[in-house]
Design a protein around this motif. Structure first.
Motif, PDB file in Angstrom:
ATOM      1  N   PHE A 136      48.326  59.222  93.587  1.00  0.00           N
ATOM      2  CA  PHE A 136      49.655  58.717  93.919  1.00  0.00           C
ATOM      3  C   PHE A 136      49.788  57.242  93.581  1.00  0.00           C
ATOM      4  O   PHE A 136      50.794  56.796  93.022  1.00  0.00           O
ATOM      5  CB  PHE A 136      49.924  58.948  95.408  1.00  0.00           C
ATOM      6  N   ASP A 137      48.761  56.455  93.912  1.00  0.00           N
ATOM      7  CA  ASP A 137      48.829  54.999  93.708  1.00  0.00           C
ATOM      8  C   ASP A 137      49.026  54.632  92.243  1.00  0.00           C
ATOM      9  O   ASP A 137      49.601  53.584  91.939  1.00  0.00           O
ATOM     10  CB  ASP A 137      47.548  54.341  94.243  1.00  0.00           C
ATOM     11  N   ALA A 170      52.964  55.399  91.644  1.00  0.00           N
ATOM     12  CA  ALA A 170      53.945  54.818  92.568  1.00  0.00           C
ATOM     13  C   ALA A 170      54.701  53.624  92.000  1.00  0.00           C
ATOM     14  O   ALA A 170      55.932  53.567  92.115  1.00  0.00           O
ATOM     15  CB  ALA A 170      53.248  54.454  93.876  1.00  0.00           C
ATOM     16  N   MET A 218      58.842  53.606  91.668  1.00  0.00           N
ATOM     17  CA  MET A 218      59.666  52.653  92.426  1.00  0.00           C
ATOM     18  C   MET A 218      60.533  51.811  91.502  1.00  0.00           C
ATOM     19  O   MET A 218      61.700  51.527  91.807  1.00  0.00           O
ATOM     20  CB  MET A 218      58.761  51.753  93.286  1.00  0.00           C
ATOM     21  N   VAL A 233      58.747  56.335  98.243  1.00  0.00           N
ATOM     22  CA  VAL A 233      57.485  56.084  97.557  1.00  0.00           C
ATOM     23  C   VAL A 233      56.755  54.910  98.208  1.00  0.00           C
ATOM     24  O   VAL A 233      55.562  54.962  98.511  1.00  0.00           O
ATOM     25  CB  VAL A 233      57.723  55.805  96.057  1.00  0.00           C
ATOM     26  N   ARG A 234      57.518  53.822  98.465  1.00  0.00           N
ATOM     27  CA  ARG A 234      56.903  52.606  98.995  1.00  0.00           C
ATOM     28  C   ARG A 234      56.211  52.847 100.333  1.00  0.00           C
ATOM     29  O   ARG A 234      55.139  52.293 100.603  1.00  0.00           O
ATOM     30  CB  ARG A 234      57.964  51.508  99.143  1.00  0.00           C
ATOM     31  N   ARG A 261      54.532  55.122 101.320  1.00  0.00           N
ATOM     32  CA  ARG A 261      53.242  55.788 101.157  1.00  0.00           C
ATOM     33  C   ARG A 261      52.180  54.892 100.512  1.00  0.00           C
ATOM     34  O   ARG A 261      51.030  55.301 100.368  1.00  0.00           O
ATOM     35  CB  ARG A 261      53.413  57.056 100.318  1.00  0.00           C
ATOM     36  N   THR A 262      52.571  53.711 100.044  1.00  0.00           N
ATOM     37  CA  THR A 262      51.615  52.821  99.397  1.00  0.00           C
ATOM     38  C   THR A 262      50.670  52.213 100.416  1.00  0.00           C
ATOM     39  O   THR A 262      51.015  52.045 101.597  1.00  0.00           O
ATOM     40  CB  THR A 262      52.329  51.702  98.630  1.00  0.00           C
TER      41      THR A 262
END
Length: 420
Positions: free
Chosen positions: A385-386, A389, A393, A408-409, A411-412
């Protein structure tokens, strides 16, 4: 004999909409939707002049049909079935499973097949459609076909038995398409309708697309033959007649850089037509929809062929493979003098349900994959994911979809640490 410019002027790329036909078909659809089986019995008598006791052909009649046809026909149908099945199994889409993204395929749940039954019986249409659905894994396959005074032709029922079709309904025309789209007391609603038909069938499919899936809106059958001086005129003449005998609106195109071969074929046509069993149909087709075209060079042949985008393209030249990747638009290609289009109609393997009216410029012939649906699967862990992302975004922010960006943010790693 026409040059390119004259041919383009004569060739009509689109037929005008027939409002009377649209209105008539719409009325049929509404009647079937409202009155269901009663409307179907009404149209069987009114349109086909056949009175049937029940819409569905008894299962026992289907089961014994293979014994009611000649041994020679049974062998031919079985051979065709095996060839079609083998080819479709080779091209069937398989699931693609990736680390984070996948594509999963599923068979459509229910399919209705229209089998024409007016001027002749067409067991080949059953084979070229139902076999594909069977290979795809469709569980519920039904056939509709116009009622006949002596009952449905055993050859059609035999093809149904071979392909695992256990439900056949004696109803044709636009009314059968409406029945499949909405369902009636007897005929089940299906998810997709395939198979060729007349202008009423094609118009009904067009009007009902969205209520139900369809394969295509078929126009008149057509063949383009590309020939040089090595081609055999007698072969070409019979290929032209074979296409023209479908119906009065069938279209035939003979294209060559050789004036000599065009003249030979055109000289042989009149006598061949006179000796043809379906002379009246062929005469009308040739008179109104046959084109002999003299191209100035090979590049012009390719240009004209791609413009017409024919349903069937027969290349009878010394080196037919030279066109393979230059002519991009055709329902099916037949390379060489010993690959007549008739083999494609019956037992070569690929389906004979093909795009017409230049629609091969954006679609293809029916395959097993038209009986599959698919969906993607997306699966990410934190590490994967990272990597995506920041890009997601950035695009979301640019489009002004700020909650997309926030989803999205949140989950960072940085955002999660701040929340902790």
């Amino acid at each position: 004999m026409l040059n390119k410019q004259d041919f383009y002027r004569q060739f009509e790329t689109a037929s005008a909409s027939n409002q009377d036909l649209l209105d008539s078909v719409q009325a049929i659809i509404q009647n079937v939707k409202l009155n269901q089986d009663a409307a179907l019995f009404q149209y069987n008598q009114g349109f086909d002049h056949v009175e049937v006791a029940q819409l569905e052909v008894p299962a026992a009649t289907i089961e014994k049909s293979l014994d009611q046809i000649s041994p020679e026909l049974r062998i031919a149908l079985e051979e065709s079935y095996e060839n079609i099945k083998s080819f479709q199994q080779k091209i069937k889409h398989e699931n693609v499973i990736g680390e984070h993204t996948s594509q999963i395929y599923h068979p459509i749940e229910s399919v209705g097949i229209y089998v024409p039954g007016g001027k002749a019986a067409y067991p080949s249409t059953v084979l070229m459609t139902a076999t594909l659905a069977q290979v795809a894994g469709v569980e519920n396959i039904v056939v509709v076909t116009p009622p006949q005074p002596e009952g449905i032709n055993p050859s059609i029922l035999a093809a149904c038995q071979l392909t695992g079709v256990h439900h056949v309904y004696q109803v044709g025309g636009a009314q059968s398409i409406a029945a499949l789209a909405f369902g009636t007391e007897t005929i089940p609603k299906v998810d997709k309708i395939v198979g060729p038909g007349n202008q009423f069938v094609a118009t009904a499919k067009q009007l009902l697309y969205g209520y139900v899936g369809i394969d295509q809106i078929a126009g008149p059958s057509e063949i383009m033959i590309i020939a040089d001086e090595t081609a055999k005129p007698e072969f070409i003449v019979q290929d032209i007649l074979a296409q023209a005998e479908h119906d009065e609106h069938a279209r035939t195109f003979l294209l060559s850089t050789s004036k000599k071969i065009l003249e030979k074929v055109e000289a042989l046509l009149p006598e061949a037509i006179q000796n043809a069993p379906r002379k009246a149909i062929i005469e009308s087709s040739i008179k109104h929809f046959h084109y002999a075209i003299l191209a100035k060079d090979n590049d012009e042949i390719i240009e004209i062929a791609n413009f017409v985008a024919p349903e069937h393209l027969s290349i009878q030249t010394q080196n037919p493979e030279r066109y393979l990747f230059h002519i991009k638009y055709a329902g099916a290609m037949f390379l060489g003098s010993y690959a007549p289009e008739a083999l494609g109609d019956y037992n070569a393997g690929p389906s004979h349900v093909l795009p017409t009216n230049q629609t091969s410029r954006f679609t293809n012939g029916l395959t097993v994959n038209d009986f599959l649906t698919s969906h993607s699967v997306i699966s990410f862990d934190q590490t994967a994911f990272d990597k995506l992302a920041p890009g997601a975004m950035e695009i979301a922010h640019t489009e002004g979809l700020y909650q997309h960006e926030a989803s999205v943010r949140v989950r960072t790693n940085k955002e999660m640490e701040e929340n902790d």
